[in-house]
Design a protein around this motif. Structure first.
Motif, PDB file in Angstrom:
ATOM      1  N   ASN A 121      14.227  14.787 -46.297  1.00 45.21           N
ATOM      2  CA  ASN A 121      13.776  14.611 -44.914  1.00 45.21           C
ATOM      3  C   ASN A 121      14.703  15.302 -43.931  1.00 45.21           C
ATOM      4  N   SER A 162      14.682  20.288 -43.160  1.00 44.58           N
ATOM      5  CA  SER A 162      13.957  19.484 -44.143  1.00 44.58           C
ATOM      6  C   SER A 162      13.369  20.410 -45.208  1.00 44.58           C
ATOM      7  N   TRP A 171      11.279  23.039 -43.213  1.00 42.82           N
ATOM      8  CA  TRP A 171      10.994  22.843 -41.799  1.00 42.82           C
ATOM      9  C   TRP A 171      12.292  22.885 -41.008  1.00 42.82           C
ATOM     10  N   GLN A 212      12.879  20.970 -38.477  1.00 43.33           N
ATOM     11  CA  GLN A 212      13.083  19.635 -37.922  1.00 43.33           C
ATOM     12  C   GLN A 212      12.851  18.625 -39.049  1.00 43.33           C
ATOM     13  N   HIS A 266      11.259  16.144 -41.531  1.00 44.31           N
ATOM     14  CA  HIS A 266       9.854  16.062 -41.939  1.00 44.31           C
ATOM     15  C   HIS A 266       9.743  15.183 -43.175  1.00 44.31           C
ATOM     16  N   ASP A 267       8.874  14.190 -43.111  1.00 42.34           N
ATOM     17  CA  ASP A 267       8.580  13.352 -44.280  1.00 42.34           C
ATOM     18  C   ASP A 267       7.395  13.973 -45.007  1.00 42.34           C
TER      19      ASP A 267
END
Length: 187
Positions: free
Chosen positions: A52, A73, A93, A95, A97-98
């Protein structure tokens, strides 16, 4: 960012393909497969891995390439074929990210499709290698036939001269015991 990392024989992974990377990354940058890298973990366990936030993750070291591209992430899935691991497919990503189960499944489907393409490429390269060896053996055979022909011509002349001289020597009563052996060996 997306990445397709190909496992090399020396145990590292090379950026084979992807999107969003700076010029010069694809095809040249490699990643070590050590136990403290996420890619190394995915190769060893052959299981997907979602991180994450790399900044908060203490289990894996962030690679210099991901750091340089400000990846925060990552979702990594194994790329494997019938003979074992081939590499890793990743989505990254900038930022936190789940990754959802659907994203993991989709990326694994993509990895399976890429693995089939890589396996076909390897089979084609192996077949090309076999064809090159066949062509090399044919060329060696042609050279050998040419050498044999070039040797045969003078030997035939020598054999004829020996046969003439053998008749001449025996008609004069000279012992010529070795000449018939030479004529036979040339023939």
């Amino acid at each position: 960012l997306s990445s397709v990392l190909e496992l090399l024989p020396d145990g590292r992974c090379r950026f084979l393909a992807g999107a969003g990377w700076h010029d010069g990354v694809l095809g040249s940058v490699t990643v070590e497969m050590s136990a403290d890298t996420a890619v190394g973990h995915v190769i060893r366990t052959l299981t997907p891995l979602a991180i994450n936030d790399h900044r908060a993750d203490r289990q894996f070291v962030l690679t210099p390439t991901l750091r340089e591209h400000q990846a925060v992430s990552s979702l990594l899935v194994p790329l494997y074929g019938s003979s074992g691991p081939l590499g890793v497919v990743g989505a990254h990503w900038k930022q936190p990210h789940d990754a959802s189960p659907d994203e993991i499944t989709w990326l694994q489907i993509l990895a399976n499709t890429l693995a089939l393409c890589l396996a076909n490429r390897s089979a084609l390269q192996a077949e090309n290698g076999r064809l090159q060896r066949v062509e090399q053996m044919m060329a060696i055979g042609q050279v050998a036939a040419g050498v044999a022909h070039e040797l045969r011509n003078p030997l035939t002349s020598i054999q004829g001269l020996l046969q003439v001289n053998l008749r001449d020597l025996t008609s004069r009563g000279v012992a010529a015991d070795d000449l018939p052996v030479i004529v036979h060996e040339i023939g």
